[in-house]
Design an enzyme around this catalytic site. Sequence first.
Site, PDB file in Angstrom:
ATOM      1  N   LYS A 191       0.850  -1.202   0.000  1.00 59.79           N
ATOM      2  CA  LYS A 191       0.000   0.000   0.000  1.00 59.79           C
ATOM      3  C   LYS A 191       0.882   1.246   0.000  1.00 59.79           C
ATOM      4  O   LYS A 191       1.878   1.310   0.728  1.00 59.79           O
ATOM      5  CB  LYS A 191      -0.915  -0.014   1.224  1.00 59.79           C
ATOM      6  CG  LYS A 191      -2.012   1.044   1.187  1.00 59.79           C
ATOM      7  CD  LYS A 191      -2.956   0.870   2.384  1.00 59.79           C
ATOM      8  CE  LYS A 191      -4.068   1.902   2.395  1.00 59.79           C
ATOM      9  NZ  LYS A 191      -4.938   1.788   3.575  1.00 59.79           N
ATOM     10  N   SER A 237      -9.914   2.018   2.370  1.00 55.91           N
ATOM     11  CA  SER A 237      -9.017   2.746   1.519  1.00 55.91           C
ATOM     12  C   SER A 237      -8.032   1.859   0.761  1.00 55.91           C
ATOM     13  O   SER A 237      -7.520   2.254  -0.280  1.00 55.91           O
ATOM     14  CB  SER A 237      -8.224   3.762   2.344  1.00 55.91           C
ATOM     15  OG  SER A 237      -7.401   3.104   3.304  1.00 55.91           O
ATOM     16  N   SER A 287     -10.016  -0.512   6.557  1.00 57.33           N
ATOM     17  CA  SER A 287      -9.436  -0.429   5.217  1.00 57.33           C
ATOM     18  C   SER A 287      -8.682  -1.651   4.727  1.00 57.33           C
ATOM     19  O   SER A 287      -8.289  -1.702   3.558  1.00 57.33           O
ATOM     20  CB  SER A 287      -8.511   0.779   5.122  1.00 57.33           C
ATOM     21  OG  SER A 287      -9.278   1.944   5.066  1.00 57.33           O
TER      22      SER A 287
HETATM   23  N1  GLN Z   1     -13.230   4.021   5.555  1.00 57.38           N
HETATM   24  C1  GLN Z   1     -12.750   4.447   6.839  1.00 57.38           C
HETATM   25  C2  GLN Z   1     -12.451   5.906   6.791  1.00 57.38           C
HETATM   26  O1  GLN Z   1     -12.681   6.502   5.795  1.00 57.38           O
HETATM   27  C3  GLN Z   1     -11.556   3.635   7.232  1.00 57.38           C
HETATM   28  C4  GLN Z   1     -10.297   4.120   6.702  1.00 57.38           C
HETATM   29  C5  GLN Z   1      -9.125   3.263   7.054  1.00 57.38           C
HETATM   30  O2  GLN Z   1      -9.275   2.208   7.672  1.00 57.38           O
HETATM   31  N2  GLN Z   1      -7.957   3.742   6.706  1.00 57.38           N
HETATM   32  O3  GLN Z   1     -11.984   6.475   7.725  1.00 57.38           O
END
Ligand code: GLN
Length: 510
Positions: free
Chosen positions: A93, A168, A192
């Site tokens: 990532k 994400s 994410s």
């Molecule tokens: N979708 C969640 C957010 O927007 C989780 C993001 C993540 O785990 N980095 O905060």
Amino acid sequence: MNSTPKGPVNPDMAADLIRQSARVLAEAIKSGEVSAREVTQAHLDRIGAVDERVHAFLHVDTDAALAHADRVDVKRAAGEQLGDLAGVPLALKDILAMKGVPTTCGSKILQGWLPPYDSTIVERLRAADIIILGKTNMDEFAMGSSTEYSAYGPSHNPWDLNRIPGGSGGGSAAAVAAFEAPLAIGTDTGGSIRQPAALTGTVGVKPTYGSVSRYGLVALASSLDQAGPCARTVLDAAYLHSVIAGHDPHDSTSINAAVPDVVAAAMKADVRGLRIGLVKQLSGAGYQPGVLQRFNEAVDVLAQLGAEIVEVDCPHFDEAMSAYYLILPSECSSNLARFDGMRYGLRVQDGGDAGVETVMADTREMGFGPEVKRRIMLGTYALSSGYYDAYYGQAQKIRTLIIEDFTRAFGQVDVLVSPTTPTTAFPLGEKVDDPLAMYLNDIATIPVNLAGNCALSLPIGLSPADGLPVGLQVMAPTMADDRLYLVGAALESALFDRWGHLLIEEAPAL
Ligand code: GLN
């Protein structure tokens, strides 16, 4: 139970290197059946063939990957001992620092920044001779659930290219689902890793907070962020987990204790006598019928395998989303203050007559996307004097109540389970302009981040409504990550005959 969980093992190995599990590839490299270079090249070719459509990668590091593969082959030829995943390719990532390699976090503001050091995770992957193919796409600074907030365009779900792969870390999950890499690293602040895993039919794990080093991981919300493995099988995830976990003196929140033996747990794959709790708050209203149907079937399978199933009440989970969307923006508004046009990447009006404040303001205005700005404003507001107690302070109290819910639940059961997400993958564009609808994707994953314990998502089948993958989440207490693998591998093994196509067949869109 089987001592070795079944996996996507294709008998015609050399003809189909991209469809093997990481462990099968590592064994084949060790025995000399294939070279690390051949394995790496096969995955680079696959990226070349499909990534224009999937857009899992932001950067492919072809030369460095092949050079590392050659070093593994030299080691093998010299009779040196190889690690359990030596020569296996991985997608990283784009939020983890890698020396001299672009690291953008999906943001324009980091365009052109080349980290001067390696994150601890990258160091450990290299030391294990895992081949890093490149950096994967993500929502900007890991804020989002679809990759649509990436400044470089979204990734596409290999099951249906018109749908999102989750976020994400949608790039990492899509790379694994599209057979561009058997392994990937994601980060999970609110879901994410797990949410993209569920939506792409792959396995994703959020380890216990503090068990995988955050050194060199660009911070979103420091008290929630945790990196973890993505794979196509539970056993592969366990092997990768054991490579990246462990104490790191560079990270002051790193837990100085032995990592549970997750590989042994995945091999044991046995739920007999285990008490499994169904979280009352994490199913029912708001969850698609197709998701619930597959979830209930999987729970029945766990019962047939000898687990005892009980319903567990976690009353404060209903407030988790609200607490998270105060705590996360508060922490990120502070963490993202470092992107000021002076230290990293983008600088607007460079060399002009503008004063320092104008350069900073214009750089942040141009460099950040709308979701990042929204959260910085929310967080700055929540932390400002006069509002601190009313918002941030209240959210922290909810966080404590959620931790207490988990403690009470784990007094009754060994693990908890829920659907990972309320829905299957949704079409691109459907929620991009509706932040609340986007936030609701993480309703089942957020409690674990707030409490700091661990969770795993594994595929349990396709929704009868739309033929798209559904994930089940297993949650375990802090530093009991081995239980995730015990349950995950048992379920995977039992479902394999019925749902094997999830692991072995070409994702239909490619
Ligand atoms: N979708 C969640 C957010 O927007 C989780 C993001 C993540 O785990 N980095 O905060």
